[in-house]
Design a protein around this motif. Structure first.
Motif, PDB file in Angstrom:
ATOM      1  N   ALA A   9     -27.297 -39.063  77.636  1.00 54.51           N
ATOM      2  CA  ALA A   9     -26.545 -37.813  77.751  1.00 54.51           C
ATOM      3  C   ALA A   9     -26.538 -37.053  76.432  1.00 54.51           C
ATOM      4  N   PRO A  10     -27.048 -35.829  76.407  1.00 49.49           N
ATOM      5  CA  PRO A  10     -26.969 -35.020  75.194  1.00 49.49           C
ATOM      6  C   PRO A  10     -25.538 -34.551  74.972  1.00 49.49           C
ATOM      7  N   PRO A  11     -25.114 -34.361  73.723  1.00 46.36           N
ATOM      8  CA  PRO A  11     -23.757 -33.853  73.476  1.00 46.36           C
ATOM      9  C   PRO A  11     -23.647 -32.390  73.868  1.00 46.36           C
ATOM     10  N   HIS A  12     -22.507 -32.021  74.434  1.00 48.53           N
ATOM     11  CA  HIS A  12     -22.214 -30.630  74.765  1.00 48.53           C
ATOM     12  C   HIS A  12     -20.995 -30.196  73.950  1.00 48.53           C
ATOM     13  N   TYR A  13     -21.194 -29.318  73.003  1.00 51.84           N
ATOM     14  CA  TYR A  13     -20.085 -28.748  72.243  1.00 51.84           C
ATOM     15  C   TYR A  13     -19.620 -27.441  72.872  1.00 51.84           C
ATOM     16  N   ASN A  14     -20.486 -26.844  73.650  1.00 47.47           N
ATOM     17  CA  ASN A  14     -20.194 -25.591  74.333  1.00 47.47           C
ATOM     18  C   ASN A  14     -20.903 -25.629  75.676  1.00 47.47           C
ATOM     19  N   GLY A  15     -20.522 -26.620  76.489  1.00 49.40           N
ATOM     20  CA  GLY A  15     -21.222 -26.894  77.728  1.00 49.40           C
ATOM     21  C   GLY A  15     -20.920 -25.884  78.811  1.00 49.40           C
ATOM     22  N   PRO A  50     -22.045 -24.348  82.995  1.00 52.74           N
ATOM     23  CA  PRO A  50     -22.608 -24.746  84.284  1.00 52.74           C
ATOM     24  C   PRO A  50     -24.129 -24.711  84.257  1.00 52.74           C
ATOM     25  N   GLY A  51     -24.732 -25.507  85.149  1.00 52.25           N
ATOM     26  CA  GLY A  51     -26.182 -25.596  85.219  1.00 52.25           C
ATOM     27  C   GLY A  51     -26.754 -26.677  84.341  1.00 52.25           C
ATOM     28  N   GLN A  52     -25.902 -27.351  83.553  1.00 53.94           N
ATOM     29  CA  GLN A  52     -26.327 -28.441  82.692  1.00 53.94           C
ATOM     30  C   GLN A  52     -25.801 -29.767  83.251  1.00 53.94           C
ATOM     31  N   ASP A  53     -26.323 -30.866  82.717  1.00 59.56           N
ATOM     32  CA  ASP A  53     -25.952 -32.198  83.188  1.00 59.56           C
ATOM     33  C   ASP A  53     -24.854 -32.797  82.324  1.00 59.56           C
ATOM     34  N   TYR A  54     -23.912 -33.482  82.965  1.00 58.03           N
ATOM     35  CA  TYR A  54     -22.757 -34.065  82.288  1.00 58.03           C
ATOM     36  C   TYR A  54     -22.521 -35.485  82.778  1.00 58.03           C
ATOM     37  N   LEU A  55     -21.874 -36.279  81.936  1.00 61.04           N
ATOM     38  CA  LEU A  55     -21.448 -37.610  82.343  1.00 61.04           C
ATOM     39  C   LEU A  55     -20.270 -37.493  83.302  1.00 61.04           C
ATOM     40  N   ILE A  56     -20.404 -38.105  84.449  1.00 56.34           N
ATOM     41  CA  ILE A  56     -19.401 -38.028  85.506  1.00 56.34           C
ATOM     42  C   ILE A  56     -19.066 -39.439  85.963  1.00 56.34           C
ATOM     43  N   ALA A  57     -17.774 -39.739  86.086  1.00 54.89           N
ATOM     44  CA  ALA A  57     -17.336 -41.049  86.568  1.00 54.89           C
ATOM     45  C   ALA A  57     -17.102 -40.992  88.076  1.00 54.89           C
ATOM     46  N   ALA A  93     -22.907 -18.158  82.109  1.00 54.49           N
ATOM     47  CA  ALA A  93     -23.821 -19.263  81.815  1.00 54.49           C
ATOM     48  C   ALA A  93     -25.238 -18.963  82.262  1.00 54.49           C
ATOM     49  N   ASN A  94     -25.390 -18.230  83.375  1.00 55.85           N
ATOM     50  CA  ASN A  94     -26.735 -17.950  83.872  1.00 55.85           C
ATOM     51  C   ASN A  94     -27.315 -16.659  83.310  1.00 55.85           C
ATOM     52  N   ASP A  95     -26.639 -16.044  82.309  1.00 57.33           N
ATOM     53  CA  ASP A  95     -27.198 -14.880  81.630  1.00 57.33           C
ATOM     54  C   ASP A  95     -28.210 -15.281  80.567  1.00 57.33           C
ATOM     55  N   GLY A  96     -28.090 -16.502  80.064  1.00 69.07           N
ATOM     56  CA  GLY A  96     -29.014 -16.941  79.031  1.00 69.07           C
ATOM     57  C   GLY A  96     -29.037 -18.448  78.972  1.00 69.07           C
ATOM     58  N   ALA A  97     -30.213 -19.013  78.867  1.00 67.24           N
ATOM     59  CA  ALA A  97     -30.328 -20.468  78.846  1.00 67.24           C
ATOM     60  C   ALA A  97     -29.958 -20.995  77.474  1.00 67.24           C
ATOM     61  N   PRO A  98     -29.278 -22.150  77.401  1.00 70.57           N
ATOM     62  CA  PRO A  98     -29.011 -22.760  76.106  1.00 70.57           C
ATOM     63  C   PRO A  98     -30.303 -23.235  75.470  1.00 70.57           C
ATOM     64  N   ASP A  99     -30.229 -23.497  74.156  1.00 71.13           N
ATOM     65  CA  ASP A  99     -31.419 -23.966  73.444  1.00 71.13           C
ATOM     66  C   ASP A  99     -31.917 -25.273  74.025  1.00 71.13           C
ATOM     67  N   ARG A 100     -31.003 -26.134  74.508  1.00 73.42           N
ATOM     68  CA  ARG A 100     -31.392 -27.437  75.037  1.00 73.42           C
ATOM     69  C   ARG A 100     -31.391 -27.378  76.554  1.00 73.42           C
ATOM     70  N   LYS A 101     -32.487 -27.776  77.176  1.00 77.44           N
ATOM     71  CA  LYS A 101     -32.561 -27.768  78.627  1.00 77.44           C
ATOM     72  C   LYS A 101     -31.771 -28.924  79.223  1.00 77.44           C
ATOM     73  N   PRO A 102     -31.167 -28.717  80.416  1.00 79.26           N
ATOM     74  CA  PRO A 102     -30.519 -29.830  81.100  1.00 79.26           C
ATOM     75  C   PRO A 102     -31.500 -30.969  81.346  1.00 79.26           C
ATOM     76  N   ALA A 103     -30.983 -32.168  81.396  1.00 74.53           N
ATOM     77  CA  ALA A 103     -31.851 -33.340  81.526  1.00 74.53           C
ATOM     78  C   ALA A 103     -32.647 -33.333  82.828  1.00 74.53           C
ATOM     79  N   ASN A 104     -32.078 -32.764  83.896  1.00 78.41           N
ATOM     80  CA  ASN A 104     -32.805 -32.777  85.171  1.00 78.41           C
ATOM     81  C   ASN A 104     -33.197 -31.374  85.594  1.00 78.41           C
ATOM     82  N   SER A 105     -33.538 -30.523  84.622  1.00 75.72           N
ATOM     83  CA  SER A 105     -33.833 -29.132  84.947  1.00 75.72           C
ATOM     84  C   SER A 105     -35.268 -28.919  85.411  1.00 75.72           C
ATOM     85  N   ASP A 106     -36.128 -29.897  85.220  1.00 77.94           N
ATOM     86  CA  ASP A 106     -37.522 -29.722  85.613  1.00 77.94           C
ATOM     87  C   ASP A 106     -37.710 -29.912  87.115  1.00 77.94           C
TER      88      ASP A 106
END
Length: 254
Positions: A33-39, A41-48, A241-254
């Protein structure tokens, strides 16, 4: 609503908070899981989640923005980043997940904005102790009709704001306290847990307007700031969030 969060610790830290027994995770590797300091929507997160057969709590990477099983494409996910506590048990997009697929979203804080003149100034909201905490969520399985791929997604439930958050917004995410986590994941009737968290247990502070763009995602965004001319000139509008992609792509974005 809740449209931006900080989830910058790793699976070991959040797993310790959630008392996850890693020996019961079928020998899987820890989620990368990459760290999200400004996470956003559209990105992957740790979920229990609760394993449907064993009842053990697992920690998995899942994308923010719910896709109901009946969704025709992924565009609807942008409209389903939040679910209202008042209607989550009956709304068509959420009622099945509320009954069978509840989850916890471990975070270090969430962001909200205060309008000052023409500016929208971001604040980071967290626990007064500085410890991570958990938000109430729902997750779903969705099969992409084009590729046949199964995609797991989640939404965060919101409720009326408490006295602290109300200074900024009339809604806030539902915080599930440590004593209620098992009931939220496994209880038969957790509706009463969907309430504002006590304001006296929380804190908030102003942060950089760089938070306004999801392209910015680094540790400095968590720091308290004092607004001055230089800070205000960095940008006063809030990007979706969907106006511009973050520098880091979500882990399952491909």
């Amino acid at each position: 609503m809740c449209g931006r969060v900080a989830q910058h610790q790793g699976p070991v830290e959040y797993g310790s908070m959630l008392k996850i027994d890693w020996t019961k995770t079928l020998s899987r590797d820890l989620p990368n899981a990459p760290p999200h300091y400004n996470g956003a929507p559209g990105q992957d997160y740790l979920i229990a989640r609760s394993h449907p057969e064993t009842g053990d709590t697992t920690l998995d990477l899942i994308r923010w923005g719910l896709l109901p099983s009946w969704a025709k494409d992924q565009k609807i996910a942008w409209k389903l980043i939040n679910a209202r506590a008042e209607t989550v048990a009956t709304a068509p997009a959420f009622k099945k997940a509320f009954a069978k697929r509840r989850c916890l979203v471990p975070v270090d804080g969430f962001y909200e904005w205060k309008k000052v003149g023409k500016e929208k100034r971001p604040y980071l909201i967290g626990m007064a102790t500085g410890e991570p905490f958990t938000l109430a969520g729902l997750w779903e399985n969705w099969k992409d009709p084009a590729s046949g791929e199964w995609v797991r997604t989640f939404t965060i439930i919101t409720t009326d704001a408490n006295e602290l958050v109300r200074e900024l917004h009339d809604r806030m995410p539902v915080v599930i306290g440590a004593d209620d986590r098992d009931r939220w994941l496994n209880g038969d009737d957790p509706q009463e847990l969907l309430r504002p968290y006590p304001a006296e247990l929380m804190t908030m502070w102003p942060v950089s307007m760089r938070v306004n763009s999801p392209r910015n995602d680094d540790p400095s965004l968590l720091e308290r700031v004092e607004y001055d001319g230089a800070e205000r000139s960095s940008g006063s509008s809030v990007e979706r969030a969907n106006d511009g992609a973050p520098d880091r792509k979500p882990a399952n974005s491909d």
